[in-house]
Structure formats: C-alpha cells, structure tokens
Design a protein around this motif. Structure first.
Motif, PDB file in Angstrom:
ATOM      1  N   ALA A   1      -4.682  13.376  -4.233  1.00  0.00           N
ATOM      2  CA  ALA A   1      -5.515  12.381  -3.905  1.00  0.00           C
ATOM      3  C   ALA A   1      -4.987  11.141  -3.072  1.00  0.00           C
ATOM      4  O   ALA A   1      -3.714  11.172  -2.630  1.00  0.00           O
ATOM      5  N   THR A   2      -5.652  10.047  -2.763  1.00  0.00           N
ATOM      6  CA  THR A   2      -5.315   9.008  -1.942  1.00  0.00           C
ATOM      7  C   THR A   2      -3.815   8.623  -2.523  1.00  0.00           C
ATOM      8  O   THR A   2      -3.688   8.264  -3.745  1.00  0.00           O
ATOM      9  N   GLY A   3      -3.018   8.417  -1.724  1.00  0.00           N
ATOM     10  CA  GLY A   3      -1.370   7.983  -2.123  1.00  0.00           C
ATOM     11  C   GLY A   3      -0.709   9.191  -2.068  1.00  0.00           C
ATOM     12  O   GLY A   3       0.565   9.043  -1.976  1.00  0.00           O
ATOM     13  N   SER A   4      -1.190  10.572  -1.941  1.00  0.00           N
ATOM     14  CA  SER A   4      -0.301  11.574  -1.783  1.00  0.00           C
ATOM     15  C   SER A   4      -0.222  11.851  -0.463  1.00  0.00           C
ATOM     16  O   SER A   4       0.631  12.728   0.207  1.00  0.00           O
TER      17      SER A   4
ATOM     18  N   HIS B   1       1.977  10.626  -5.067  1.00  0.00           N
ATOM     19  CA  HIS B   1       1.794   9.442  -5.611  1.00  0.00           C
ATOM     20  C   HIS B   1       0.300   9.072  -5.566  1.00  0.00           C
ATOM     21  O   HIS B   1      -0.080   8.048  -5.000  1.00  0.00           O
ATOM     22  N   PRO B   2      -0.700   9.995  -6.019  1.00  0.00           N
ATOM     23  CA  PRO B   2      -1.909   9.832  -6.057  1.00  0.00           C
ATOM     24  C   PRO B   2      -2.468   8.609  -6.794  1.00  0.00           C
ATOM     25  O   PRO B   2      -2.091   8.235  -8.108  1.00  0.00           O
ATOM     26  N   LYS B   3      -2.809   7.618  -6.310  1.00  0.00           N
ATOM     27  CA  LYS B   3      -3.445   6.248  -6.916  1.00  0.00           C
ATOM     28  C   LYS B   3      -2.359   5.566  -7.870  1.00  0.00           C
ATOM     29  O   LYS B   3      -2.767   5.164  -8.955  1.00  0.00           O
ATOM     30  N   GLY B   4      -1.299   5.548  -7.193  1.00  0.00           N
ATOM     31  CA  GLY B   4      -0.109   4.761  -8.020  1.00  0.00           C
ATOM     32  C   GLY B   4       0.610   5.546  -9.144  1.00  0.00           C
ATOM     33  O   GLY B   4       1.083   5.036  -9.974  1.00  0.00           O
TER      34      GLY B   4
ATOM     35  N   SER C   1       1.948   5.145  -0.234  1.00  0.00           N
ATOM     36  CA  SER C   1       1.737   6.625   0.160  1.00  0.00           C
ATOM     37  C   SER C   1       3.043   7.466  -0.133  1.00  0.00           C
ATOM     38  O   SER C   1       3.860   7.098  -0.747  1.00  0.00           O
TER      39      SER C   1
ATOM     40  N   SER D   1       0.870  -1.055   0.217  1.00  0.00           N
ATOM     41  CA  SER D   1       0.025  -0.149  -0.053  1.00  0.00           C
ATOM     42  C   SER D   1       0.884   1.321   0.058  1.00  0.00           C
ATOM     43  O   SER D   1       1.723   1.580   0.864  1.00  0.00           O
TER      44      SER D   1
END
Length: 299
Positions: free
Chosen positions: A246-249, A206-209, A117, A115
C-alpha cells in the motif's frame, strides 16, 4: 569424584544460559517492531543530518530528474542461486531495504514532517533504487509545503542523506540515488535476470508507516501498460503481482525465492464493476520489472 556425566553438565549449562537470557529480558524468538519509535528516531536523525547540511537540495534533484540520466556504473553482486525459506528471504532483504524520508514544512505548523516510502540498496557504496515519483515528491513539492531534506534509514537505524541522483526515468518510474555514507559499506541486493509469470515472490516495504511489512504472492502478469493521455500516451513494461502492499511501499523490492530483486513496487490500479456500480472487483498491483531497471545501468 564427579556425580555428573559430561552430557549432564552440558545440558545444565544450556538450561542455565536460557534462564539467564530470560531473566535479562532477552527474547528467544522474534521481537516486535515499535513503529512509532522507528518514526520518531528517523525524524531525530534527520534533524542531526540537517544541522550538518548534508542533504541534497530540492533544486538539485529537480535538475537531475529533468535530465533523466542513465548508464550509471555500479558494483553489482552476483545473483544468488540457493533457495531460502520465507523467513530467510525476510532477514536477508531487511538488511538491504531502506525507509526513504522526504522532510518538509507544512503551512499549518512549524514542525518538520517526514513522508516515508521505501527503497533498497543495490551497491554497497550506498547506491539505492526507489521510484521516480518518490524522488519527485521532494523535488516538486505541492500544497504550500516546503522541502527540507531527503534522507534514508537502514533497518539497523543508521541514517544517511541523499547526496545525488545518478539516474532516473519518469517513464519507467525509477530513480537511482547516491547516499552520503562517509565510507560505510552497506548490505546490498543482487539483481536477478527476470521473473516468470507464476513465480513465487516476496515484497518488503512500509505501508502506511507499518515498517518492514513482508508479504508473499506470485507474478500474475507481465505486460505493456498504457500510460498518459492524448499525444502524451506511451507504453511501459509492467509486472503485476499478488503480494500485498500500500501507500508507503513505493520503491520497495520485489524479491525472488533466492533473495534477488526481480522488480520494484510502483502503483496500484482498482477495477470497479461499472461506473454506476462502484463495487471493487480486484486491485492490480503493478511493479517495475528488473529488466527495466537494468536499462538505467551501464553493462
């Protein structure tokens, strides 16, 4: 007798060198990130570190987060004062921004998952900043998932295990981590004193990979955010910005025009028109201001 002037010879040499680079397939310009390869290489590197038993256990991280230590001694760089171009900020920031990876086994297969981040280096001895909630994902794993390790990857591919949690604050959503670098000296950010509303800022994460996604915006607001419910309510310093993430950031650096850190990406909050009319009016992008981070660091 020479039939070419000195200037002509220099021009021919440059043209020949450019032709050699083209034939060799070396891009004259910026390359393109292969996100699938970055993720695959990261997972492979984790396997190597895991085999050596270098990564900190989830139980150790639990104890450290519960203790919420502060006052860590760091070797901080002096903030820069020369304004950089947007690309100049990106190149400088990329070297000191990491991908954090929480490795785990899910109950549905036997494969190890990572996972991702974001985090960033603030001390060349391998000390990074990320969110408390990113670190807690490893320490307090849910849904039947089993923690396997906590690692980070540099932009150049070097991968290190998280060795210790030096300081943390659940209220401020920050954690300072020590990496096992085996003596490697890492590129590090300097910390600015603060940012003002209206200042231009950049975010790398790194938003959403999507690795090393770079966005720019402004500081929109600095305010006290109300968090929690009932007797557990409290207020904390927040800095809202207009740059995208976004998610990952989570845990990524908010950077000023000089390349210094002015905040840490934290969360988003969506504002709807009404509970009945669920049309989205705006998304508040909250970051933890650098003033909060400095409270975890010994002066």
């Amino acid at each position: 007798m020479s039939f070419f002037s000195k200037g002509s010879i220099i021009r021919l040499t440059v043209l020949l060198a450019m032709n050699v680079l083209f034939v060799a397939g070396i891009a004259v310009g910026q390359g393109f990130t292969d996100d699938a390869k970055v993720a695959a290489d990261f997972l492979h590197s984790f396997d190597s570190l895991s085999a050596k038993g270098e990564t900190i256990s989830a139980e150790e991280v639990q104890k450290a987060l519960t203790a919420e230590r502060s006052g860590v001694m760091l070797d901080l760089a002096k903030p820069a004062s020369k304004e950089l171009t947007g690309h100049g900020v990106y190149e400088k920031a990329k070297n000191a921004t990491v991908i954090t990876g929480v490795a785990y086994l899910c109950p549905r297969c036997s494969n190890v998952h990572l996972s991702e981040s974001t985090g960033y280096v603030i001390d060349p001895k391998g000390i990074i900043v990320t969110n408390y909630h990113v670190t807690a994902t490893y320490a307090f794993m849910k849904d039947g998932n089993k923690p396997k390790g906590f690692v980070v990857r540099m932009a150049d591919g070097r991968t290190y295990a998280v060795k210790a949690v030096l300081a943390s604050s659940k209220k401020m959503d920050l954690a300072i981590l020590q990496l096992e670098t085996h003596g490697d000296v890492l590129p590090a950010f300097a910390l600015a004193d603060s940012a003002l509303v209206g200042d231009k800022i950049y975010i790398l994460g790194h938003p959403k990979g999507i690795h090393y996604y770079f966005s720019q915006g402004n500081v929109n607001n600095k305010y006290m955010e109300e968090v929690g419910e009932g007797d557990n309510k409290f207020f904390r310093e927040m800095m809202s910005v207009s740059a995208d993430y976004a998610t990952g950031s989570s845990g990524g650096p908010v950077i000023d025009i000089y390349g210094n850190v002015v905040g840490t990406v934290a969360n988003t909050r969506m504002f709807l028109h009404t509970n009945i009319d669920a049309g989205v009016q705006m998304v508040l992008k909250n970051t933890v201001p650098v003033e909060s981070l400095r409270k975890l660091i010994r002066k």
